[in-house]
Design an enzyme around this catalytic site. Structure first.
Site, PDB file in Angstrom:
ATOM      1  CG  ASN A  10      -1.443   0.285   5.715  1.00  0.00           C
ATOM      2  OD1 ASN A  10      -1.440  -0.006   6.906  1.00  0.00           O
ATOM      3  ND2 ASN A  10      -1.173   1.509   5.270  1.00  0.00           N
ATOM      4  CE  LYS A  12      -4.179   3.399   5.245  1.00  0.00           C
ATOM      5  NZ  LYS A  12      -4.535   4.619   4.525  1.00  0.00           N
ATOM      6  CG  HIS A  95       1.445   4.943   5.124  1.00  0.00           C
ATOM      7  ND1 HIS A  95       0.614   6.019   5.289  1.00  0.00           N
ATOM      8  CD2 HIS A  95       0.816   4.096   4.284  1.00  0.00           C
ATOM      9  CE1 HIS A  95      -0.489   5.812   4.572  1.00  0.00           C
ATOM     10  NE2 HIS A  95      -0.398   4.655   3.956  1.00  0.00           N
ATOM     11  CD  GLU A  97      -2.545   6.995   6.610  1.00  0.00           C
ATOM     12  OE1 GLU A  97      -2.396   6.003   7.341  1.00  0.00           O
ATOM     13  OE2 GLU A  97      -3.306   6.991   5.611  1.00  0.00           O
ATOM     14  CD  GLU A 167       0.431   3.684  -0.091  1.00  0.00           C
ATOM     15  OE1 GLU A 167      -0.372   2.762  -0.225  1.00  0.00           O
ATOM     16  OE2 GLU A 167       0.648   4.251   0.982  1.00  0.00           O
ATOM     17  N   GLY A 173      -7.238   6.782   0.577  1.00  0.00           N
ATOM     18  CA  GLY A 173      -8.480   6.872   1.351  1.00  0.00           C
ATOM     19  C   GLY A 173      -9.503   7.845   0.779  1.00  0.00           C
ATOM     20  CB  SER A 213      -8.547   4.766  -3.799  1.00  0.00           C
ATOM     21  OG  SER A 213      -8.661   5.766  -2.803  1.00  0.00           O
TER      22      SER A 213
HETATM   23  P1  PGA Z   1      -6.336   3.191   0.699  1.00  0.00           P
HETATM   24  O1  PGA Z   1      -4.969   3.254   1.528  1.00  0.00           O
HETATM   25  O2  PGA Z   1      -6.292   1.918  -0.115  1.00  0.00           O
HETATM   26  O3  PGA Z   1      -7.413   3.145   1.747  1.00  0.00           O
HETATM   27  O4  PGA Z   1      -6.403   4.399  -0.151  1.00  0.00           O
HETATM   28  C1  PGA Z   1      -3.750   2.879   0.933  1.00  0.00           C
HETATM   29  C2  PGA Z   1      -2.628   3.120   1.911  1.00  0.00           C
HETATM   30  O5  PGA Z   1      -2.621   4.151   2.591  1.00  0.00           O
HETATM   31  O6  PGA Z   1      -1.709   2.277   2.021  1.00  0.00           O
END
Ligand code: PGA
Length: 248
Positions: A10, A12, A95, A97, A167, A173, A213
């Site tokens: 992803n 982003k 997601h 976000e 998630e 993140g 992560s």
């Molecule tokens: P991350 O993000 O691996 O940077 O924690 C995962 C995601 O939001 O899909």
């Protein structure tokens, strides 16, 4: 018959079209695999050049979001018709976000899941709890609620072919990966929920990823858990490290 693993990046809101092509080219030799499905979920503007760059490889391309209408007066949105025509086989839906910064509700996300299937695009449906919810002990109830709401009206056959990404928001993140036991507990609960709404066969087929992560060090242990069928990877999908995650 076992489920095939699926590891999706992803990206982003990272990578200009020029950078996206360069990254795709760097990753192509590193993510070769006969056993794992590999997907790059990229920003809308990068879809066309990335699809072109990965032509003839094992990599599939996904969008990070889409709207619920085919076309019309929805300034700034991108439609399922457009991403499909551009070469996307997958789309990330819900997601955390998008849920948090763009107020996307379960009812709206349910419409998106339906639309994706209408256009033959495989949804990667995300769910996950906040740290407050985890500490309050309501994680499993919350996840069940999200799954049940987002899948209303979706058929068993459709669910069998889709991907669900668990998630935990506190792990995204933050460098704080959930332990394999924590991730497995929730992924197992998701599979049980699918069994409850649909049937054992559908629950056996749906692929469930862990995200939050994931890195080259944690991937092997996470992906070895019985109910974890791969990962949705943010930060580490922008680096050569993504190759080690695919080939965990
Ligand atoms: P991350 O993000 O691996 O940077 O924690 C995962 C995601 O939001 O899909």
């Amino acid at each position: 018959m076992g489920r095939r693993k699926i590891v999706a990046g992803n990206w982003k809101m990272n990578m200009t079209p020029t950078e996206a092509v360069a990254l795709a080219k760097t990753l192509i030799p590193l993510v070769k695999s006969d056993d794992v499905d590999v997907v790059f979920c990229v920003p809308a503007i990068d879809i066309v050049p990335v699809v072109e760059a990965v032509k003839g490889t094992n990599i599939k391309v996904g969008a990070e979001n889409m709207y619920i209408e085919e076309k019309g007066a929805f300034t700034g949105e991108i439609s399922p018709l457009m991403i499909k025509d551009a070469g996307c086989e997958f789309v990330i839906i819900g997601h955390s976000e998008r849920r948090e910064y763009f107020q996307e509700s379960d009812a709206f996300l349910n419409q998106k899941v339906k639309k994706a299937f209408e256009h033959g695009i495989t949804p990667i449906l995300c769910c996950g709890e906040t740290l407050e919810q985890r500490e309050a002990g309501v994680t499993l109830d919350w996840i069940r609620l999200q799954i049940k709401s987002d899948l209303q009206g979706i058929t068993a056959e459709q669910v069998s072919s889709m991907v669900i990404a668990y998630e935990p928001i506190w792990a995204i993140g933050t460098g704080k990966t959930a332990t394999s036991e924590q991730a497995e507990e929730v992924c197992k609960a998701i599979r049980e929920t699918i069994c409850e709404i649909y049937d054992a066969d559908t629950a056996e087929k749906v692929r469930i990823q862990y995200g939050g992560s994931v890195n080259a060090k944690t991937a092997a242990e996470l992906f070895a858990m019985p109910n974890i069928d791969g990962g949705l990877v943010g930060g580490a999908s922008l680096k050569e490290e993504f190759g080690s995650i695919v080939n965990y």
